[in-house]
Scaffold this active site. Sequence first.
Site, PDB file in Angstrom:
ATOM      1  N   CYS A 177      29.024  -9.798 -34.705  1.00  0.00           N
ATOM      2  CA  CYS A 177      29.896 -10.724 -35.428  1.00  0.00           C
ATOM      3  C   CYS A 177      29.113 -11.504 -36.483  1.00  0.00           C
ATOM      4  CB  CYS A 177      30.560 -11.674 -34.450  1.00  0.00           C
ATOM      5  SG  CYS A 177      31.357 -10.769 -33.131  1.00  0.00           S
ATOM      6  N   ARG A 221      15.799  -4.618 -39.636  1.00  0.00           N
ATOM      7  CA  ARG A 221      15.131  -4.524 -40.944  1.00  0.00           C
ATOM      8  C   ARG A 221      16.089  -4.581 -42.138  1.00  0.00           C
ATOM      9  NH1 ARG A 221      12.513  -0.762 -42.553  1.00  0.00           N
ATOM     10  NH2 ARG A 221      10.991  -2.003 -43.648  1.00  0.00           N
ATOM     11  N   PRO A 227      -3.752  -0.151 -38.796  1.00  0.00           N
ATOM     12  CA  PRO A 227      -2.495   0.395 -39.297  1.00  0.00           C
ATOM     13  C   PRO A 227      -1.387   0.305 -38.255  1.00  0.00           C
ATOM     14  CG  PRO A 227      -3.932   2.180 -38.608  1.00  0.00           C
ATOM     15  CD  PRO A 227      -4.722   0.902 -38.428  1.00  0.00           C
ATOM     16  N   GLY A 228      -0.193  -0.030 -38.687  1.00  0.00           N
ATOM     17  CA  GLY A 228       0.967  -0.060 -37.793  1.00  0.00           C
ATOM     18  C   GLY A 228       2.028   0.879 -38.337  1.00  0.00           C
TER      19      GLY A 228
HETATM   20  C1  PLP Z   1       1.302  -6.729 -38.870  1.00  0.00           C
HETATM   21  C2  PLP Z   1      -0.153  -6.619 -38.926  1.00  0.00           C
HETATM   22  C3  PLP Z   1      -0.781  -5.373 -39.100  1.00  0.00           C
HETATM   23  C4  PLP Z   1      -0.020  -4.091 -39.298  1.00  0.00           C
HETATM   24  O1  PLP Z   1       0.658  -4.032 -40.505  1.00  0.00           O
HETATM   25  P1  PLP Z   1       1.362  -2.655 -40.949  1.00  0.00           P
HETATM   26  O2  PLP Z   1       1.968  -2.976 -42.253  1.00  0.00           O
HETATM   27  O3  PLP Z   1       2.365  -2.317 -39.920  1.00  0.00           O
HETATM   28  O4  PLP Z   1       0.291  -1.623 -41.052  1.00  0.00           O
HETATM   29  C5  PLP Z   1      -2.160  -5.335 -39.067  1.00  0.00           C
HETATM   30  N1  PLP Z   1      -2.895  -6.452 -38.901  1.00  0.00           N
HETATM   31  C6  PLP Z   1      -2.329  -7.666 -38.737  1.00  0.00           C
HETATM   32  C7  PLP Z   1      -3.195  -8.855 -38.540  1.00  0.00           C
HETATM   33  C8  PLP Z   1      -0.946  -7.789 -38.745  1.00  0.00           C
HETATM   34  O5  PLP Z   1      -0.401  -9.002 -38.596  1.00  0.00           O
END
Ligand code: PLP
Length: 420
Positions: free
Chosen positions: A343, A312, A274-275
């Site tokens: 710009c 984003r 998870p990120g």
């Molecule tokens: C970007 C990525 C994640 C994390 O994705 P999230 O949407 O931020 O949870 C996990 N695994 C891989 C391989 C990724 O490229």
Amino acid sequence: MHDFKYRERDLYCEDVLIQDIAEEVGTPFYLYSYNTLRNHFLVFDEAFKDIPHMICFAMKANSNLSILRIFLREGGGLDIVSGGELYRALLAGADPQKIVYAGVGKTREEIRYGLESDILMFNVESSQELFLIDKVAEDLGCKARVALRVNPDIDPMTHPYISTGLKTHKFGIDIKNALKEYKLAESLEYIEIVGIHKHIGSQITQTSPFVEALKKIILLAKSLKEEGIDIRYLNLGGGLGITYKDETPPHPRDLAAEVIPLLSGTDYTIIFEPGRVIVGNAGILVTKVLYTKFGEGKGFLIVDAGMNDMIRPSLYNSYQEILPLKRDTTSHKIVVDVVGPICESGDFFAKDRVLPDLKRDQLIVLMSAGAYGFTMSSNYNSRPRVPEVLVKGKEFFMIRKRESYEDLVKGEEIPEFLYL
Ligand SMILES: *Cc1c(COP(=O)(O)O)cnc(C)c1O
């Protein structure tokens, strides 16, 4: 849940008045809550406590060393996608045996660095990469642990730029060819197969894409077993979404409730990467209104942060909630585009947004800026990157200082002939 809340008229992060931080560090800056970050990690970890699992935070979402340490201290691992991220991971004190490495374009040097650091595994995205890893491992006289990243051809139903698990995407190995690729991997002397990896996209707001993908990879693991290939780790990637506006993504517990039963009777260790769901709502971007401008039927708030600080909205047309640091007591509203100083017409944070009647020098915050905020920032327009600040309780800490003009030209050299 997060720890950015109004008390009376003022916005706080945990027990710190954000205005006080702004006065000390200036604007713009990123601000994170320690409590929110830690809780988000623990909630995810807790959800899977009944099965063998590993939470490898996807550090491309936020790679600040202090933030990584919050998760490492709670027993977390890291998901990396480059040699630079491996460097940061090790510097932050990560256990190499909890590092997994994905990405379609790993270079020979990056592979070597990963092997020398004895990371847990490479998530391999093509047969050419597999051959190269085998070769580099042979040179180093070691075995490389790998999972193959399979592409399960499942639509995560998210923005096309952050969707990665369809046949048409550059990521992973088509699941239909997976058996063949695994047999190839099995035949390579310096490769040790340990897992299956999948990651199908980001900001996913349903459980079904995870469930469908997991069913497919469990079937794959079974067919591999029949071929004598034993899998220890099933890596379900990241991608769980968050609430930016009115999305209602599943709680990690909801995901666990659907995932765990599918695994009964197996002894796989499940990996998650998870990120966004860990850091997204744990960070904000604080910025100041420089000017207001009202023309023919269009109003603008020009703020001191730009698309180089937070890309984003420009890149994905993402929605970021915007709040004033001082809550409005009048009911007068304005409809404005909130734009930066760059710009480019693509330099905006919001279009036709209804906001309180903000004036010059007032501070506003972009909510949900903790993931893919600072890490995607750049020096475009020669703008120094902004500081990052971490709040814990009543205290705040500068965890990355503002870049200077000298930082902007670091490494540049003018050849002598240009002085003649
Ligand atoms: C970007 C990525 C994640 C994390 O994705 P999230 O949407 O931020 O949870 C996990 N695994 C891989 C391989 C990724 O490229």
